[in-house]
Write an enzyme that holds these catalytic residues in place. Sequence first.
Site, PDB file in Angstrom:
ATOM      1  N   ARG A  66      48.790  27.929  10.055  1.00  0.00           N
ATOM      2  CA  ARG A  66      48.556  26.837   9.101  1.00  0.00           C
ATOM      3  C   ARG A  66      48.272  25.506   9.807  1.00  0.00           C
ATOM      4  O   ARG A  66      47.460  24.707   9.349  1.00  0.00           O
ATOM      5  CB  ARG A  66      49.780  26.708   8.173  1.00  0.00           C
ATOM      6  CG  ARG A  66      49.577  25.769   7.017  1.00  0.00           C
ATOM      7  CD  ARG A  66      50.685  25.908   5.997  1.00  0.00           C
ATOM      8  NE  ARG A  66      50.515  24.992   4.891  1.00  0.00           N
ATOM      9  CZ  ARG A  66      51.452  24.154   4.464  1.00  0.00           C
ATOM     10  NH1 ARG A  66      52.645  24.125   5.056  1.00  0.00           N
ATOM     11  NH2 ARG A  66      51.224  23.360   3.435  1.00  0.00           N
ATOM     12  N   HIS A  70      45.243  22.936   9.001  1.00  0.00           N
ATOM     13  CA  HIS A  70      45.455  21.547   8.581  1.00  0.00           C
ATOM     14  C   HIS A  70      44.862  20.567   9.590  1.00  0.00           C
ATOM     15  O   HIS A  70      44.499  19.452   9.228  1.00  0.00           O
ATOM     16  CB  HIS A  70      46.945  21.268   8.350  1.00  0.00           C
ATOM     17  CG  HIS A  70      47.420  21.766   7.026  1.00  0.00           C
ATOM     18  ND1 HIS A  70      48.299  21.076   6.225  1.00  0.00           N
ATOM     19  CD2 HIS A  70      47.132  22.892   6.337  1.00  0.00           C
ATOM     20  CE1 HIS A  70      48.529  21.753   5.111  1.00  0.00           C
ATOM     21  NE2 HIS A  70      47.829  22.868   5.168  1.00  0.00           N
ATOM     22  N   VAL A  74      41.113  17.960   8.404  1.00  0.00           N
ATOM     23  CA  VAL A  74      41.244  16.497   8.352  1.00  0.00           C
ATOM     24  C   VAL A  74      40.696  15.928   9.658  1.00  0.00           C
ATOM     25  O   VAL A  74      41.265  16.163  10.722  1.00  0.00           O
ATOM     26  CB  VAL A  74      42.724  16.084   8.173  1.00  0.00           C
ATOM     27  CG1 VAL A  74      42.826  14.578   7.956  1.00  0.00           C
ATOM     28  CG2 VAL A  74      43.353  16.838   7.008  1.00  0.00           C
ATOM     29  N   ASN A  98      51.702  17.697   4.280  1.00  0.00           N
ATOM     30  CA  ASN A  98      52.067  18.149   5.628  1.00  0.00           C
ATOM     31  C   ASN A  98      53.573  18.156   5.886  1.00  0.00           C
ATOM     32  O   ASN A  98      54.015  18.521   6.979  1.00  0.00           O
ATOM     33  CB  ASN A  98      51.362  17.285   6.676  1.00  0.00           C
ATOM     34  CG  ASN A  98      49.914  17.698   6.857  1.00  0.00           C
ATOM     35  OD1 ASN A  98      49.538  18.822   6.499  1.00  0.00           O
ATOM     36  ND2 ASN A  98      49.091  16.810   7.384  1.00  0.00           N
ATOM     37  N   HIS A 206      47.096  33.740   3.637  1.00  0.00           N
ATOM     38  CA  HIS A 206      48.323  33.770   2.822  1.00  0.00           C
ATOM     39  C   HIS A 206      48.945  35.157   2.775  1.00  0.00           C
ATOM     40  O   HIS A 206      49.849  35.403   1.987  1.00  0.00           O
ATOM     41  CB  HIS A 206      48.043  33.210   1.416  1.00  0.00           C
ATOM     42  CG  HIS A 206      47.808  31.726   1.406  1.00  0.00           C
ATOM     43  ND1 HIS A 206      47.326  31.032   0.333  1.00  0.00           N
ATOM     44  CD2 HIS A 206      48.025  30.797   2.386  1.00  0.00           C
ATOM     45  CE1 HIS A 206      47.232  29.737   0.633  1.00  0.00           C
ATOM     46  NE2 HIS A 206      47.647  29.571   1.879  1.00  0.00           N
ATOM     47  N   ASP A 265      47.931  41.507   6.964  1.00  0.00           N
ATOM     48  CA  ASP A 265      47.163  42.666   6.486  1.00  0.00           C
ATOM     49  C   ASP A 265      46.438  42.290   5.192  1.00  0.00           C
ATOM     50  O   ASP A 265      46.323  41.101   4.885  1.00  0.00           O
ATOM     51  CB  ASP A 265      48.097  43.880   6.294  1.00  0.00           C
ATOM     52  CG  ASP A 265      49.242  43.564   5.338  1.00  0.00           C
ATOM     53  OD1 ASP A 265      49.136  42.595   4.562  1.00  0.00           O
ATOM     54  OD2 ASP A 265      50.261  44.289   5.372  1.00  0.00           O
TER      55      ASP A 265
HETATM   56  C1  HEM Z   1      42.321  27.684   0.022  1.00  0.00           C
HETATM   57  C2  HEM Z   1      43.042  26.605  -0.022  1.00  0.00           C
HETATM   58  C3  HEM Z   1      44.479  26.564   0.415  1.00  0.00           C
HETATM   59  C4  HEM Z   1      45.506  26.001  -0.274  1.00  0.00           C
HETATM   60  C5  HEM Z   1      45.412  25.262  -1.589  1.00  0.00           C
HETATM   61  C6  HEM Z   1      46.704  26.230   0.500  1.00  0.00           C
HETATM   62  C7  HEM Z   1      47.966  25.770   0.142  1.00  0.00           C
HETATM   63  C8  HEM Z   1      49.132  26.162   0.752  1.00  0.00           C
HETATM   64  C9  HEM Z   1      50.452  25.802   0.297  1.00  0.00           C
HETATM   65  C10 HEM Z   1      50.768  24.913  -0.899  1.00  0.00           C
HETATM   66  C11 HEM Z   1      51.340  26.409   1.112  1.00  0.00           C
HETATM   67  C12 HEM Z   1      52.860  26.389   0.984  1.00  0.00           C
HETATM   68  C13 HEM Z   1      53.509  25.184   1.587  1.00  0.00           C
HETATM   69  C14 HEM Z   1      54.990  25.182   1.294  1.00  0.00           C
HETATM   70  O1  HEM Z   1      55.356  24.834   0.185  1.00  0.00           O
HETATM   71  O2  HEM Z   1      55.788  25.540   2.172  1.00  0.00           O
HETATM   72  C15 HEM Z   1      50.587  27.169   2.071  1.00  0.00           C
HETATM   73  C16 HEM Z   1      51.129  27.930   3.062  1.00  0.00           C
HETATM   74  C17 HEM Z   1      50.394  28.544   4.048  1.00  0.00           C
HETATM   75  N1  HEM Z   1      49.029  28.445   4.239  1.00  0.00           N
HETATM   76 FE1  HEM Z   1      47.709  27.739   2.910  1.00  0.00          FE
HETATM   77  N2  HEM Z   1      46.381  26.925   1.626  1.00  0.00           N
HETATM   78  C18 HEM Z   1      45.038  27.168   1.624  1.00  0.00           C
HETATM   79  C19 HEM Z   1      44.311  27.795   2.606  1.00  0.00           C
HETATM   80  C20 HEM Z   1      44.844  28.225   3.801  1.00  0.00           C
HETATM   81  C21 HEM Z   1      44.070  28.595   4.961  1.00  0.00           C
HETATM   82  C22 HEM Z   1      42.547  28.526   5.048  1.00  0.00           C
HETATM   83  C23 HEM Z   1      44.966  28.967   5.915  1.00  0.00           C
HETATM   84  C24 HEM Z   1      44.717  29.411   7.325  1.00  0.00           C
HETATM   85  C25 HEM Z   1      43.567  29.797   7.803  1.00  0.00           C
HETATM   86  C26 HEM Z   1      46.285  28.854   5.334  1.00  0.00           C
HETATM   87  C27 HEM Z   1      47.456  29.245   5.929  1.00  0.00           C
HETATM   88  C28 HEM Z   1      48.698  29.150   5.357  1.00  0.00           C
HETATM   89  C29 HEM Z   1      49.885  29.795   5.889  1.00  0.00           C
HETATM   90  C30 HEM Z   1      49.927  30.748   7.070  1.00  0.00           C
HETATM   91  C31 HEM Z   1      50.947  29.403   5.071  1.00  0.00           C
HETATM   92  C32 HEM Z   1      52.429  29.770   5.245  1.00  0.00           C
HETATM   93  C33 HEM Z   1      53.097  28.733   6.104  1.00  0.00           C
HETATM   94  C34 HEM Z   1      54.550  28.994   6.438  1.00  0.00           C
HETATM   95  O3  HEM Z   1      55.090  30.048   6.148  1.00  0.00           O
HETATM   96  O4  HEM Z   1      55.153  28.083   7.033  1.00  0.00           O
HETATM   97  N3  HEM Z   1      46.171  28.373   4.071  1.00  0.00           N
HETATM   98  N4  HEM Z   1      49.242  26.971   1.844  1.00  0.00           N
END
Ligand code: HEM
Length: 339
Positions: A66, A70, A74, A98, A206, A265
């Site tokens: 993530r 991020h 930006v 963030n 995700h 997966d």
């Molecule tokens: C498509 C638009 C996306 C939105 C709106 C989005 C939004 C979010 C949100 C809200 C969270 C949870 C944050 C929390 O409350 O802890 C999250 C987690 C995460 N996102 Fe996304 N995301 C998007 C795309 C992506 C992309 C493109 C990637 C990586 C290439 C990504 C990787 C991750 C990962 C791995 C997590 C889990 C993080 C953790 O467990 O600490 N996301 N995302």
Amino acid sequence: MALIKLLPRCLFQVAFSISFLLGPTLGGGLKVRFYDKSCPQAEAIVRDTVNSYFSQDPTVSAPLLRLHFHDCFVRGCDGSVLLNSTRTNKAEKDAKPNQTLDGFYVIDAAKAALEKACPATVSCADILALAARDAVSLATGFRKKMNLTKENLYQVETGRRDGFLSKATEAEAHLPSSDDNIAILKANFASKGLDSRDLAILSGAHAIGTSHCFSFEKRLHHHYNGRGGADPTVHPRYAVELLEKCRPGNSTVVEMVPGSSTTFDTKYYELVARRRGLFHSDAALMEDEVTRGYVYSSLKLPASSFFVDFGESMIKMGKAGVLTGKSGEIRKNCALVNH
Ligand code: HEM
């Protein structure tokens, strides 16, 4: 006649302006094994660092993946997400979306090891890109089963340099929100050189990790969109299951993919197809022909084919707005600009 004479110059100027504008966005100057001569052990140092944290705690993969996303969304992949706020500037790190980032300590550990081995050579932006790849590769439970003999899922292009600026307001403006609809998501991704297919593929990130309840709870409640009723794109039974898991207060987290949040997966796509994606933005993939097509096709294809797609889209994302050549700097400490 005068017009004809002017034409080539105009065209040249237009071409120059376009290449100037697009150059950095298209990742010119990046290449695989950029550090082969200047720091041959660079990739191994990052991999060993990620490996050592992962072997103690496999949940570290998700935040590392993530972080790179991020960073790239930006101001381009320039390490701006790693900079600390100063007395006069609130940095990206402290922007609302963030606050839930993690894994900075892994990047710092890799940077410390790299500074020992090859001082002032490897950028923080590249460490983020390499760590994300290594984190995902390690989380790929299928790797052995699918007979993927390569150590890594894909080869990271390097040669990025670190930027000088980081602004919380830009993170708030450019990072996608979990409530975004498909049109907003597509436009946001397009502005980073990523198409609808990339959106579907990268959302597959995700497959790993967790989310705080406050990031999606709104869609479970009755006044979603002010129209009464919960978000119609979430399966009503899943909404109830999630409400049961989310306790009052701000700290509850749930797995993105229940029971499988450390394995990278294609289960994520199964959930999205069954209206069990956690965010409205996950469910939104079913609202567009291309993204929906990708969700369905990934249910039929082997996971190895998703891994190939994921690698290609990550390489594309990693080119967004990069600084190369003499632009930017190589930070000594990822949280601070050099002075
Ligand atoms: C498509 C638009 C996306 C939105 C709106 C989005 C939004 C979010 C949100 C809200 C969270 C949870 C944050 C929390 O409350 O802890 C999250 C987690 C995460 N996102 Fe996304 N995301 C998007 C795309 C992506 C992309 C493109 C990637 C990586 C290439 C990504 C990787 C991750 C990962 C791995 C997590 C889990 C993080 C953790 O467990 O600490 N996301 N995302």
